[in-house]
Design a protein around this motif. Structure first.
Motif, mmCIF file in Angstrom:
data_model
loop_
_atom_site.group_PDB
_atom_site.id
_atom_site.type_symbol
_atom_site.label_atom_id
_atom_site.label_comp_id
_atom_site.label_asym_id
_atom_site.label_seq_id
_atom_site.Cartn_x
_atom_site.Cartn_y
_atom_site.Cartn_z
ATOM 1 N N TRP B 10 -0.412 2.007 -6.245
ATOM 2 C CA TRP B 10 -1.466 3.026 -6.325
ATOM 3 C C TRP B 10 -2.298 2.824 -7.591
ATOM 4 O O TRP B 10 -3.418 3.282 -7.670
ATOM 5 N N ALA B 16 -5.394 4.266 -5.498
ATOM 6 C CA ALA B 16 -5.149 5.273 -4.462
ATOM 7 C C ALA B 16 -6.368 6.142 -4.183
ATOM 8 O O ALA B 16 -6.518 6.683 -3.095
ATOM 9 N N ASP B 20 -6.509 3.964 0.982
ATOM 10 C CA ASP B 20 -5.447 4.792 1.558
ATOM 11 C C ASP B 20 -4.155 3.995 1.520
ATOM 12 O O ASP B 20 -3.758 3.350 2.498
ATOM 13 N N VAL B 22 -1.027 4.545 1.504
ATOM 14 C CA VAL B 22 0.093 4.811 2.410
ATOM 15 C C VAL B 22 -0.161 4.145 3.760
ATOM 16 O O VAL B 22 0.688 3.429 4.293
ATOM 17 N N LYS B 23 -1.340 4.386 4.287
ATOM 18 C CA LYS B 23 -1.668 3.785 5.589
ATOM 19 C C LYS B 23 -1.739 2.263 5.505
ATOM 20 O O LYS B 23 -1.317 1.562 6.416
ATOM 21 N N GLU B 26 1.657 0.883 5.501
ATOM 22 C CA GLU B 26 2.233 1.008 6.839
ATOM 23 C C GLU B 26 1.704 -0.104 7.764
ATOM 24 O O GLU B 26 2.467 -0.756 8.469
ATOM 25 N N THR B 38 5.999 -1.230 1.451
ATOM 26 C CA THR B 38 6.043 0.112 0.877
ATOM 27 C C THR B 38 4.930 0.284 -0.149
ATOM 28 O O THR B 38 4.216 -0.670 -0.472
ATOM 29 N N ASP B 39 4.765 1.498 -0.646
ATOM 30 C CA ASP B 39 3.781 1.763 -1.683
ATOM 31 C C ASP B 39 4.458 2.491 -2.833
ATOM 32 O O ASP B 39 5.518 3.084 -2.673
ATOM 33 N N TYR B 40 3.850 2.397 -4.005
ATOM 34 C CA TYR B 40 4.428 3.066 -5.175
ATOM 35 C C TYR B 40 3.328 3.292 -6.207
ATOM 36 O O TYR B 40 2.367 2.536 -6.290
ATOM 37 N N LYS B 41 3.542 4.352 -7.015
ATOM 38 C CA LYS B 41 2.502 4.741 -7.978
ATOM 39 C C LYS B 41 2.139 3.641 -8.970
ATOM 40 O O LYS B 41 0.972 3.333 -9.176
ATOM 41 N N GLU D 4 -1.824 4.437 13.577
ATOM 42 C CA GLU D 4 -1.774 3.872 12.226
ATOM 43 C C GLU D 4 -2.334 2.454 12.198
ATOM 44 O O GLU D 4 -2.905 2.005 11.233
#
Lengths: 315, 660, 339, 153
Positions: B10, B16, B20, B22-23, B26, B38-41, D4
């Motif tokens: 992010w 971020a 997007d 997260v999307k 995914e 995965t995502d992370y700050k 998605e």
């Protein structure tokens, strides 16, 4: 002339100066000759020199010199290939004896379109053009019809690697401008050219005759033959065909001497010399030199000129 | 199938906000070969890095894509991170979704789409990544310094003082170089010999320095840490071990020749030491001019007279080959020959001389023992005209560059003239006065103001003889009128030019030169002492005209580089270098032609019995910098750059071309 | 079987009628060469019969590139996605007797394995072939040396012989009989039949006499020095084999494009160095010597031994295409003389 | 396809069809132009999002075949950029690149690809602004040239 060639070849073979002489001999029909590999003085008697001697024999040199020193009959154009091969370290200058044959031009197969091929008995140079002996008599074909396009615009002198000069260079003045075909081609708009080549390359069957006949295509393994999907699919997709021909053209940039063997060998009639000549013209205009001139010159895309090369942001 | 892990960062809100994440993470999970996403700050933070390490373990990931900031920033961080988790560091790819995406686009949808594409490209490339390893390269901790002038001596002393062995090679019979020819140095007017001679002696007596004079580098091969150098020690004809330096031989030698050291103003013998303070103080026979060698052994006076039987006519050139870890080129310059200025009469009138000749004329050890007199009649000159920029800043006759030191030595000469000949008058024709060193401008002012030198801004059009006088016609552009000076002597401030054999040495070292044959540095600002070939450094005027302080400063800089290199135990090769597929290489040598580092050689492949089969290119990993220019040149794709192979880049293109 | 005649001027209309039920394919001039193309415009019918098509029928049954299956990758999962769309029936017009005869050979090759080549036979089944007897054989033609199919055609449904302003049309199969049931065909007279016969004989007279190559091939010398000579000049291109109507070798390749991909087959040839190169680096046919021999032996020795048919139909395409004038007819004659 | 998965595509139902956007690929040298692009980023300069970047060590690494491949794959535009003459991190790579790509551009035009679709330029690490401008200008230029019709038909 033919006798002089045979005599010289004999001398070279008899004295052991060369292991073999590469030239031409009669082919399976009177309007075709075929490459001849003479390794004994007797073999030399088979050598011929006539308008059907179209092949660029330089293509055989890289493998031939592995057996020892080779003499090769070259037309002034083909001699340029020898220069390139030396320049690119594929043959040593000392391993090859060039026998430069005087060339008034070689046969354009279209010249025989109106003659029943089975009746042709002999083809020879006569006057400005050629004379075809047939069952029903002799037919003279004038220069502008008899010879390949490259011959009609030819102004070449003896190549820089001439060892033996046979006969006198024929007096010729070019009948055509070398770039006449390009000028005609360039009348097409850019998009018309895209469509034109898409159509031409669709014909390609990937027999690689163009590449195999090309003296500059001496790679042990062509980029297109790399295993796995590295550069281009082996399939004849129009796109893959386009990539093959475009890349081959770029690989020849600054190295193509315009012998036209690619086009002549193409069974599908793709006008490949147009590509070669277009690119070569650009190279000459942009970098001031061309292929096949000086065996000591630096490769054109392997060198640069700090100040003279065209720049994207000229000052 | 490869198992790729994708980690979308992010960067707080930096990414971020416009992507997007997260999307994207995914969607990235569905890319071919992706096993985890995965995502992370903050991926670069410790918890972020731990997340990657854990995922490698948990999901058996073998390749990692981090989508975050520029690889130029954090590639080393994440390489370390994944290597701590047991992966090869080169199994990492980074997708730059910050600098190249979130920071430059506003539309979240568009930026997210682009971020996913960039990730897809990185994933596709990562799938083709291979484990890469650096190799340990041995390091010979011995330096070769080429050129025994003040720069070379300084380099040798600094390296030797740091505890490493140095060989100092000098072409002439003595070290000392140009500086040994000078009388005094600007702007302090120190006696050149007084400051140079001790350094020469230090170098000669230093236990870590081996001096080879009358020697030249013949052949250089190898690469950083491992150069193999052949040095030709020319036959001196005098046994260095036996000679005591008594000097009887050259006193008795019957053959007289113009002395190079005195710029032809004085004489030397066929057996000679170039100057009295020479190091080593061992004479050498100039075989070309020696009567013994010319007349088939008829003379032989020196051998007969030598009290220690040191003269040995049978000595031959000796080839010495040794290994060196680093090479410093300090070969200096040569003064330009002003003959092309036909209008100034050099070579025609004996009293038109060069500045270096002038220097010798008032040097106490010079041909006149320090008496300043005219070469023509040995009378002291009164009016002396100094002309600047002879061959400098002059495209037509010489070079377009400024030789940098002439303004200063002109001032020095004008000042010293007044000191030697009290009633003399100096005239200096100049284009600009370039006095930009410590104390330089003050020095010039002193020459003008205290020593009364007359500075005329303008060029000289003609010098001609009128009886005993030389008439100098020029123009004073400030006054806007022509001037004519009756001079007793005219001194030409000749340009500095590259040594005549500079190009040959450059070729031998595999380094480049500029259009005037000065050696090219690696970067004009940031790498002024390095060249593009690792392990080779520059000192002094072989790079560009320099004065003594600059030359010495650069020498110490070069020495520091060498010492820094030698401080390492061994060298690590960069793994991202080129490699040749010997099966398909046809030895067209185009790769060799385009390599900026001469890192490509030709080698002969042999069968098991050792018979040659054919030749191919091979990469010297110590020299290769990984630019990949060879790869783009190779028609048969037989040379590849590790980390940037054709199939890796093509995968990126395809991933993008077929992105959904 | 039955024979009729059709006026040349009616060919267009006949074909147009057929085009409702199937694709009609015929040789048309494409630049310098002639090739089989789907006919769309029956008005200005530009069918080119005198020039032999540069390629035979090979591409009609085994296209240069043919997809075998397709797949899609999602993460670590792979899934097959191919669906082979049903192909329309086709009629190929203007087939030469030699090219049709070649199908007997390729049928044998493709049937001589398990499972049989389904893609090939599906296309064979869907295709009706209308042959045309040659009028002006090329200089390189030698089909009559191989077999008598110019006079007695095989592997086609209908055979047309040029008898002036009309064709004499012999139905050779039930499919052929159906074809000549069309309204454009009229009953043939005895004179038509005789004209057709003499037209055939006229062509055959200009071509070489039969030789029992299959028998002679048995004794070919494996070590014949001629192959060294041929190998010297052979450029190792694939022009001969790619234009050959009986050559059938292919390579299987993968086409990966992002998350999608396919496996396809494409033409390959024994003349390429890599054709027999094995994964571990060994090549049983390492030089052009072995490769030039392979082409000749395969056609004239191995094929009769294996399938009872010569692998050459004498179409002469390899001879015209060869850039260095390697002439298989000459080569075989020499081998037969050398034994 | 699940919801998605299609974050990259606007659902067809969302009113007016989206304006055509050219697909552009850029090959940037690590030391100058890639760094220039980084600088454009850290300076928060805005430019169109059409181009995706392939990072290479040097413009000398950019094989003209990559450009050909991109056109074979139907990209609408290709950008190649490296260090200015004299600034190459590897001293000379960009000079070889210059010869290759200046020639390639001309060749492409001969063979039917509009010169507007291929751009070769020098952008230094300090020229973030220039990077943004070049991308903006080039994107506009390719947009104007329209969708590339491909090399196969």
């Amino acid at each position: 002339m033919e006798n002089e060639l045979r005599q010289k070849a004999k001398e070279l073979l008899e004295s052991g100066q060369v292991k073999q002489v590469i030239g031409y001999e009669d082919g399976s029909t009177a309007f075709k000759s075929t490459p001849c590999f003479a390794s004994s003085p007797e073999d030399a008697d088979r050598l011929v020199w006539n308008p059907t001697c179209v092949n660029n024999l330089a293509v055989y040199l890289p493998s031939a010199v592995k057996q020892g020193k080779v003499a090769v009959a070259v037309k002034p154009c083909d001699g340029r290939s020898v220069v390139e091969l030396i320049k690119e370290h594929q043959i040593n200058r000392d391993d090859v004896v060039t026998m430069v044959v005087p060339c008034p031009g070689v046969l354009n197969p279209d010249a025989l379109a109106d003659i029943d091929p089975k009746t042709i008995k002999n083809i020879e140079w006569k006057g400005d053009g050629i004379s075809v002996t047939t069952d029903s008599g002799e037919i003279s074909i004038p220069r502008e019809k008899a010879f390949l396009d490259k011959c009609l615009s030819c102004t070449l002198t003896d190549p820089a690697v001439t060892n033996i000069k046979l006969g006198d260079s024929p007096e010729r003045s070019p009948l055509k401008d070398k770039d006449a075909a390009i000028a005609e081609y360039e009348k097409m708009s850019v998009d018309e050219r895209r469509v034109f080549w898409a159509k031409e390359f669709t014909k390609c069957i990937r027999c690689y005759a163009c590449r195999q006949a090309c003296p500059a295509c001496y790679c042990k393994e062509c980029f297109v033959d790399k295993n796995g999907q590295v550069w281009a699919l082996k399939s004849t997709d129009p796109e893959a065909n386009w990539f093959f021909h475009m890349t081959r053209a770029m690989h020849l940039a600054g190295r193509c001497i315009g012998c036209g063997e690619c086009e002549r060998s193409c069974p599908m009639g793709i006008p490949l010399t147009l590509i070669g000549r277009t690119l070569e013209k650009d190279v000459e205009e942009m970098f001031g030199s061309g292929a096949g001139q000086d065996p000591d010159a630096l490769p054109i895309l392997g060198s640069f000129d700090l100040t003279k090369d065209p720049d994207p942001c000229p000052e | 199938m490869a198992r790729v892990g994708v980690f979308v960062c992010w960067c707080g809100s930096n990414i971020a906000k416009t992507v997007d994440v997260v999307k994207v993470a995914e969607a990235a999970g569905k890319l071919p070969s992706v096993a985890y996403s995965t995502d992370y700050k903050y991926m670069c933070s410790e918890p972020g890095q731990n997340l990657i390490k854990q995922a490698i373990e948990e999901h058996k990931l073998d390749r990692i894509v981090v989508a975050s900031c520029s690889p130029r920033l954090h590639e080393p961080t994440f390489r370390r991170c994944i290597s701590e988790a047991g992966l090869n560091p080169f199994m990492l790819e980074m997708a730059n979704i910050r600098e190249h995406c979130s920071w430059v686009h506003d539309d979240k949808e568009v930026a997210s789409e682009k971020a996913l594409d960039l990730i897809a490209m990185s994933v596709a490339k990562a799938v083709k990544n291979e484990a890469l390893f650096s190799q340990e390269i041995p390091l010979t901790k011995k330096a070769l310094v080429i050129g025994g002038g003040v720069a070379g001596i300084q380099v040798a002393l600094d390296i030797a003082d740091a505890g490493y062995k140095v060989t100092l090679v000098e072409k002439t019979p003595s070290i000392g170089g140009r500086m040994a020819q000078y009388d005094k140095t600007f702007p302090t007017l120190d006696c050149a010999a007084c400051i140079l001679t001790p350094k020469m002696v230090d170098a000669a007596s230093h236990p870590n320095i081996e001096i080879m004079t009358y020697a030249e580098v013949e052949k250089v091969s190898g690469f950083v840490g491992n150069f193999e150098v052949t040095i030709r020690k020319k036959a001196r004809s005098v046994d260095m071990k036996k000679c005591t330096g008594c000097g009887v031989c050259y006193e008795k030698c019957p053959k007289k020749l113009p002395s190079e050291f005195d710029c032809g103003l004085g004489q030397r013998k066929a057996i000679y030491v170039p100057f009295p303070q020479a190091v080593p103080n061992v004479p050498v026979i100039d075989r070309e001019n020696c009567r013994y060698f010319a007349d088939g052994g008829k003379c032989g006076v020196c051998a007969k007279i030598c009290p220690s039987q040191a003269v040995d006519y049978t000595l031959e050139d000796e080839m010495i080959t040794d290994k060196y870890g680093a090479i410093v080129a300090a070969t200096g310059f040569q003064p330009w020959d002003p003959t092309p200025y036909t209008n100034l009469g050099y070579g025609r009138y004996p009293d038109v001389i060069t500045s270096l000749q002038f220097e010798r004329l008032f040097n106490a050890s010079g041909p006149t023992e320090g008496k300043l007199v005219r070469p023509s009649d040995h009378k002291p000159p009164k009016n002396v005209v100094f002309i600047s920029c002879i061959g400098s800043r002059d495209d037509e006759h010489g070079y377009p560059y400024c030789s940098k030191v002439c303004c200063m030595y002109n001032a020095k000469h004008a000042l010293l003239l007044k000191e030697k000949v009290h009633d003399a008058q100096a005239y200096v024709f100049y284009m600009d006065i370039r006095a930009n060193g410590k104390g330089y401008e003050e020095f010039v002012r002193r020459t003008i103001e205290k020593y009364g030198a007359i500075y005329l801004r303008g060029r000289v059009s003609r010098v001609f003889q009128d009886g005993e006088k030389l008439i100098v016609r020029g123009v004073d552009t400030l006054a806007g009128k022509p001037v004519e000076i009756e001079a007793d002597m005219v001194v030409l401030a000749a340009a500095m030019e590259a040594q005549p054999d500079a190009k040959d040495l450059a070729r031998m070292l595999g380094i480049s030169t500029d259009e005037y044959n000065w050696f090219s540095e690696a970067h004009p600002k940031l790498k002024p002492v390095e060249v593009l070939t690792a392990g080779i450094y520059l000192a002094g005027a072989c790079q560009y005209p320099k004065d003594i302080p600059d030359a010495v400063a650069q020498a110490s800089g070069a020495a520091a580089k060498v010492v820094g290199l030698f401080a390492k135990e061994s060298l690590q090769s960069e793994p991202t270098v080129a490699e040749v597929n010997e099966d398909t290489c046809v030895d067209c040598q185009l790769c060799k032609e385009v390599c900026p580092y001469t890192a490509i050689d030709t080698k002969t492949l042999t069968d098991r019995a050792g018979n040659p089969i054919r030749t191919v290119s091979c990469v010297n990993e110590g020299l290769c910098h990984g630019c990949g220019t060879c790869v783009a040149a190779c028609r048969s794709s037989s040379i590849q750059l590790r980390g940037f192979k054709d199939n890796q880049i093509l995968s990126e293109i395809d991933a993008l071309a077929f992105a959904e | 079987m039955e024979a009729k005649v059709i006026a040349k001027s009616d060919i267009g209309a006949w074909m147009k009628g057929l085009a409702d039920k199937c694709d009609v394919i015929a040789p048309v001039k494409d630049g310098d060469v002639s090739a089989f193309k789907k006919i769309e415009d029956f008005g200005t019918l530009s069918i080119d019969l005198p020039t032999p098509t540069v390629k035979g029928l090979r591409e009609q049954f085994t296209p240069e590139t043919e997809t075998l299956f397709e797949y899609k990758l999602t993460g670590q999962q792979a899934e097959l996605t191919s669906d082979t769309a049903a192909q329309k029936d086709r009629l190929i017009f203007g087939v030469r007797a030699c090219d049709a005869a070649a199908l007997k050979y390729t049928d044998a090759v493709n049937a001589n394995c398990e499972p049989k080549d389904a893609l090939y036979f599906a296309k064979r089944k869907q295709t009706t072939l209308v042959g045309v007897c040659c009028t002006t054989p090329a200089w390189s033609c030698f089909c009559t040396e191989i077999g008598d199919f110019l006079a007695n055609p095989i592997m086609m449904d209908l055979y047309l012989t040029d008898i002036g302003d009309k064709y004499y049309a012999e139905a050779l199969t039930p499919k052929g009989e159906t074809l000549i049931g069309a309204s454009q065909f009229q009953a043939a007279t005895d004179a038509d039949k005789q004209a057709a016969e003499s037209a055939k004989q006229k062509v055959i007279a200009a071509l070489p006499s039969p030789i029992d190559h299959a028998e002679k091939g048995k004794d070919f010398d494996w070590d014949d020095p001629m192959f060294t000579k041929l190998a010297e000049k052979c450029l190792a291109c694939g022009a001969c084999t790619f234009l050959c109507p009986t050559c059938h070798c292919f390579d299987i390749q993968e086409c990966a494009q992002g998350s999608k991909g396919s496996r396809y087959r494409c033409w390959d040839t024994c003349q390429f160095e890599k054709f027999t190169l094995m994964g571990h680096g060994h090549n049983p046919r390492p030089s052009k010597n072995e490769r030039t021999r392979q082409r000749v032996f395969h056609k004239f020795k191995y094929s009769p031994e294996r399938y009872g048919i010569l692998g050459c139909v004498g179409c002469g395409r390899c001879i015209t295409a060869c850039p260095v004038n390697i002439d298989i007819q000459r080569v075989v004659h020499k081998l037969e003389a050398d034994k | 396809m699940s919801e998605e998965q299609v974050i990259t595509k606007e659902p067809e139902t969302a009113g007016a069809p989206k304006e055509w956007e050219p697909k552009i690929i850029g090959f940037l040298c690590n030391w100058c132009t890639y760094a220039g692009a980084d600088l454009a980023g850290s300076s928060r300069l805005k430019y169109p999002a059409n181009m995706r970047v392939v990072r290479v060590p040097c413009s000398g690494r950019v094989d003209p075949q990559f450009v050909l491949k991109a056109f074979e794959r139907g990209f609408d535009g290709v950008l190649v950029s490296g260090c200015h003459p004299g600034d190459c991190h590897y001293a000379k790579g960009n000079y070889y690149a210059r010869r290759r790509h200046m020639l390639l551009q001309k060749f492409l035009e001969h063979m039917g690809i509009e010169p507007e679709r291929f751009h070769f330029d020098w952008i230094s690490a300090a020229e973030g602004q220039k990077f943004a401008e070049v991308v903006e200008e080039f994107t506009g230029q390719v947009k104007k040239a329209g969708p590339f019709k491909g090399v196969g038909k």
